[in-house]
Each structure stands twice: as structure tokens, then as C-alpha cells.
Design a protein around this motif. Sequence first.
Motif, mmCIF file in Angstrom:
data_model
loop_
_atom_site.group_PDB
_atom_site.id
_atom_site.type_symbol
_atom_site.label_atom_id
_atom_site.label_comp_id
_atom_site.label_asym_id
_atom_site.label_seq_id
_atom_site.Cartn_x
_atom_site.Cartn_y
_atom_site.Cartn_z
ATOM 1 N N LEU A 88 0.813 -1.213 0.000
ATOM 2 C CA LEU A 88 0.000 0.000 0.000
ATOM 3 C C LEU A 88 0.854 1.275 0.000
ATOM 4 C CD1 LEU A 88 -3.038 0.452 -0.135
ATOM 5 C CD2 LEU A 88 -3.047 0.618 2.347
ATOM 6 N N PRO A 89 1.848 1.401 0.918
ATOM 7 C CA PRO A 89 2.687 2.605 0.866
ATOM 8 C C PRO A 89 3.473 2.750 -0.441
ATOM 9 C CG PRO A 89 2.965 1.500 2.970
ATOM 10 C CD PRO A 89 2.158 0.592 2.102
ATOM 11 N N ILE A 94 4.415 5.512 -5.601
ATOM 12 C CA ILE A 94 4.521 5.481 -7.059
ATOM 13 C C ILE A 94 3.464 6.379 -7.690
ATOM 14 C CG2 ILE A 94 4.211 3.991 -9.089
ATOM 15 C CD1 ILE A 94 5.592 1.771 -7.460
ATOM 16 N N GLU A 95 2.249 6.343 -7.163
ATOM 17 C CA GLU A 95 1.176 7.203 -7.678
ATOM 18 C C GLU A 95 1.547 8.673 -7.514
ATOM 19 O OE1 GLU A 95 -3.204 8.397 -6.108
ATOM 20 O OE2 GLU A 95 -2.778 6.245 -6.239
ATOM 21 N N ARG A 96 2.105 9.025 -6.379
ATOM 22 C CA ARG A 96 2.501 10.410 -6.119
ATOM 23 C C ARG A 96 3.632 10.837 -7.052
ATOM 24 N NH1 ARG A 96 3.243 11.050 -0.174
ATOM 25 N NH2 ARG A 96 0.980 10.928 -0.231
ATOM 26 N N MET A 97 4.571 9.920 -7.338
ATOM 27 C CA MET A 97 5.692 10.245 -8.216
ATOM 28 C C MET A 97 5.249 10.369 -9.672
ATOM 29 S SD MET A 97 8.613 7.839 -6.470
ATOM 30 C CE MET A 97 9.669 7.873 -7.883
#
Length: 137
Positions: A88-89, A94-97
Amino acid sequence: MSGFKKFLFRGNLVDLAVAFVVGAAFASLVKDFATSFITPLIALLGGKPDYTRLAVTINGTKFPYGVFVTSAVAFVITAVIVYFLVVLPTAKLIERMDRGKEATERECPQCLSDISVKARRCRYCTSEVVPLAEMPH
């Protein structure tokens, strides 16, 4: 012998060996975390989850099903730890990057395969597509 050396030192094999070693160390880390923190928490709530002594005897043959039950509980605990503390983290990171990145692929409208945004023809179904740069917004 040179072919064997090439096989051993190919990038894929070395990467696989490193992943295996790191995976084994990570498995040990997760197991120790579960043993040190999660299992005692569960023991506080409902007793220690050790069912290895459970068995049934049929016609003089002992079936120690408790060993399997204990392993299943350990597997579920490990899966929960890995999901919430690693998967999850990592997915959120990855989504944030990837937020600011421009898309390099899109779906083909005919076969729904991923193709380049600049493509004029799908490499899978060969249907003609309009490049995204030329599409009206």
C-alpha cells in the motif's frame, strides 16, 4: 565452458539471484516482525495462535492438522503485514511520483491494447488511429 559462464553472468540470472537473497531476508524480517509484535497483540485479544498440538486420530493414524492451521494463520498475518506496510505505501508513493508525468501510451480504440500516443497505426490489430497530438481537444 564459455557458454556456461555467459549463462551464469547474464543480467537476468544475477538480478534473479539478488532478488532471491533480498526476498529471503525480507521474509525473515516480516516473520520476525509478526513474531515480535503481531502475535503478542493477537495473544492479548484471544490467546496465542499456536495450534500445532491439534490432531485427530483415525484407525490409529494421527493427522496433525494443527500444524497446517498454525501455518495458515501465520500466512494470513504475514500477508496483512506485507500489504499494509509494503504494498500500500509503495503504491501510494509510485502514484505520487507519477502525477506530473505526461502519458506516453494510450489504449487503441479497436483492440484496447496499449500503444504510443504518437502512433498512427496499432501494432497489435493494425487499425489506423489518430495520434493524440492531432486529436481535437
